[in-house]
Design an enzyme around this catalytic site. Structure first.
Site, PDB file in Angstrom:
ATOM      1  N   GLY A 117       0.812  -1.207   0.000  1.00 25.99           N
ATOM      2  CA  GLY A 117       0.000   0.000   0.000  1.00 25.99           C
ATOM      3  C   GLY A 117       0.844   1.255   0.000  1.00 25.99           C
ATOM      4  N   GLY A 118       2.061   1.140   0.552  1.00 24.95           N
ATOM      5  CA  GLY A 118       3.026   2.221   0.476  1.00 24.95           C
ATOM      6  C   GLY A 118       2.585   3.520   1.119  1.00 24.95           C
ATOM      7  N   THR A 119       3.194   4.606   0.645  1.00 23.67           N
ATOM      8  CA  THR A 119       2.952   5.931   1.223  1.00 23.67           C
ATOM      9  C   THR A 119       1.480   6.309   1.166  1.00 23.67           C
ATOM     10  OG1 THR A 119       5.170   6.746   0.736  1.00 23.67           O
ATOM     11  CG2 THR A 119       3.433   8.392   0.943  1.00 23.67           C
TER      12      THR A 119
ATOM     13  N   SER B 171       8.623   7.882  -2.686  1.00 24.11           N
ATOM     14  CA  SER B 171       9.317   9.081  -2.205  1.00 24.11           C
ATOM     15  C   SER B 171       9.099   9.239  -0.713  1.00 24.11           C
ATOM     16  CB  SER B 171       8.795  10.321  -2.946  1.00 24.11           C
ATOM     17  OG  SER B 171       7.416  10.535  -2.632  1.00 24.11           O
TER      18      SER B 171
ATOM     19  N   GLY C 182       5.718  25.915   3.986  1.00 22.47           N
ATOM     20  CA  GLY C 182       5.346  25.375   2.692  1.00 22.47           C
ATOM     21  C   GLY C 182       3.848  25.467   2.468  1.00 22.47           C
TER      22      GLY C 182
ATOM     23  N   GLU D 191      -3.513  21.392   2.838  1.00 23.66           N
ATOM     24  CA  GLU D 191      -4.432  20.402   3.413  1.00 23.66           C
ATOM     25  C   GLU D 191      -4.264  20.325   4.934  1.00 23.66           C
ATOM     26  OE1 GLU D 191      -5.185  17.307  -0.313  1.00 23.66           O
ATOM     27  OE2 GLU D 191      -4.031  16.630   1.432  1.00 23.66           O
TER      28      GLU D 191
ATOM     29  N   GLY E 196       7.668  19.568  -0.222  1.00 23.89           N
ATOM     30  CA  GLY E 196       7.792  18.621  -1.315  1.00 23.89           C
ATOM     31  C   GLY E 196       8.336  17.279  -0.867  1.00 23.89           C
TER      32      GLY E 196
ATOM     33  N   HIS F 233     -30.867  18.892 -11.702  1.00 33.31           N
ATOM     34  CA  HIS F 233     -31.102  19.977 -10.739  1.00 33.31           C
ATOM     35  C   HIS F 233     -31.895  19.432  -9.550  1.00 33.31           C
ATOM     36  CE1 HIS F 233     -31.990  23.980  -9.203  1.00 33.31           C
ATOM     37  NE2 HIS F 233     -33.261  23.597  -9.091  1.00 33.31           N
TER      38      HIS F 233
END
Length: 473
Positions: free
Chosen positions: A39-41, A153, A188, A195, A279, A452
């Protein structure tokens, strides 16, 4: 002893495990080497846990505003330990799902660190993978015909502001907070920083964002950046742009203090904790690249459009090759690489078709060119914008801030880019993505009947607005 495979994938994150499933579908004998958890990061340190926390923050904010909807909630209490428990339950459920998919696809999973070896008794070419098993057992030797590097990463740090997990946090550290700080400085103002700023503010944390660029979300359309800054400031978030943080000024005590230069002046910002969100950097170390001819450019593995490296039987996908570091991008890169390995003749990815989402409050989403990028390409453009304040469903939701913006080519009438900020736009952007794939015109989107009342009406109205034909504004 060595085991032969058609494909060995280094990394079991979103890119890696999706590639493995596609390889299994195509009949390739496949193995995945993952040093932590499948599943990783995205699953364990990124997309899923952060969105689970954002959802809890949204519910908490909504509960505090319940009176506006005619609902009397005498006392709203945040139990952050339960927020974290809910997050972990979601992650665990999805993790078990990924493990099931590996078994279903008869994909071998090796838990450990995989390293690519040079030419050896097993293969005359670089590519044999030695797996240092997490269990401490003897190394496993895997001999594949092809390799996909999908090692992902990790959060990037700034010299002098390296996360310590206690006072200075990476996004990984922040996900494991046991208690919310009273205040935080976020270095940053990109997607991850915004978020976290939105989430922590909704949880009641005093938030300051310090961004080096002239605006937050500098890769988004300028109108989106401006609207986001306005809305976050309205929520009480302090945003400082055009500011260069001075790491040497860091002071730790009961609070964290840091200085930043802005307009030739030095300002000091203090908080209980600091989050570094500047980053991510590729995981290229310790996987044996030095035993190959694979090239590293600006910290990322260089590939061609089919994700082959300089070693044509070794591919690389996802965050480790840079570009758009998004889970859905890694997945599609992985499928493209596998289909190329299996001689399926896939098309190369068109990155202008990739939707990008920001899950803050308000949400933002985009696909294609920004207005600035379109002008820089020399395009003769026309733009349509439509505000959510004119959408009945947005009024019902109580979320009327934001808009949909469509950038189109004046000469060809093609849609070049779609940009949204407002309620649930991360769920709406796929319509714009489909429009891009089909090379639609604003007229075609405007002719699409949007039911609508729905929020999606804003897309149809923005498409009509491109030619001055919007109905409700």
């Amino acid at each position: 002893m060595a085991t032969e495979y058609d494909l060995v994938i280094l990394g079991g994150g979103t890119g890696g495990y999706v590639a493995a499933i596609r390889a299994s579908q195509l009949g390739l004998k496949t193995a995945v080497v993952e040093k932590r958890k499948l599943g990783g990061t995205c699953l364990h340190k990124g997309c899923i846990p952060s969105k689970a926390l954002l959802r809890s923050a949204e519910v908490y904010r909504t509960a505090k505003q319940a009176e506006e909807f005619g609902v009397n909630v005498p006392e709203v209490e945040l139990q952050f330990s339960k927020v974290q428990s809910r997050k972990q339950k979601i992650v665990d459920q999805l993790y078990n799902g990924v493990k099931h998919l590996m078994k279903k696809g008869k994909i071998d999973v090796y838990e450990g660190i995989g390293r690519i070896l040079g030419p050896s008794i097993f293969s005359p070419m670089p590519g044999t993978v030695s797996v240092e098993m997490a269990s401490g057992a003897e190394n496993e030797m895997l001999v594949p015909k092809n390799v996909i590097i999908a090692t992902g990463s990790r959060p990037r740090s700034l010299p002098g502001l390296e996360p310590d997990g206690e006072n200075i946090l990476s996004s990984d550290d922040a996900l494991e907070l046991e208690h919310l700080p009273a205040s935080i400085v976020i270095v940053g103002g990109g997607v991850i920083g915004i978020e976290w700023a939105s989430m922590l503010n909704d949880f009641g944390v005093d938030v300051t964002v310090v961004e080096y660029a002239g605006r937050i979300l500098p890769t988004e359309d300028a109108d989106i950046s401006r609207e986001m800054q306005t809305r976050l400031a309205k929520k009480g978030i302090t945003i400082i742009t055009g500011a260069k943080v001075l790491p040497d000024s860091l002071e730790k005590g009961k609070t964290i203090s840091i200085q930043a230069e802005k307009d030739g002046e030095t300002h000091t910002y203090s908080a209980e904790k600091m989050l570094i969100s500047v980053g991510r950097q590729a995981n290229v170390e310790g996987i044996g690249l030095e035993n190959t001819d694979i090239q590293i450019e600006n910290g990322f593995i260089a590939t061609n459009s089919m994700y082959q490296t300089k070693e044509s039987h070794i591919y690389a996908i996802g965050d480790v090759i840079g570009g758009l570091q998004l889970a859905h991008v890694a997945s599609h890169e992985g499928m493209t690489a596998v289909e190329h390995i299996a001689d399926q003749h896939p098309h190369s990815m068109d990155y202008s078709l990739v939707p990008k989402c920001i899950y803050s409050s308000p949400e933002a989403a985009s696909v294609g060119l920004t207005e600035e990028e379109a002008k820089a390409e020399g395009r003769n453009i026309k733009v349509g914008k439509f505000p959510f304040q004119a959408i009945g469903k947005a009024l019902v939701y109580g979320e009327t801030d934001g808009f949909v913006k469509i950038v189109a080519d004046q000469d060809s009438d093609d849609i070049l880019g779609v940009h949204m900020i407002g309620p649930h736009v991360t769920d709406m952007i796929s319509e714009a993505g489909l429009a891009k794939v089909l090379d639609a015109t604003p007229w075609e989107v405007g002719q699409t009947i949007h039911p609508h009342p729905t929020l999606s009406e804003a897309i149809g109205e923005a498409a009509l607005a491109v030619d001055g034909k919007a109905i409700h504004f």
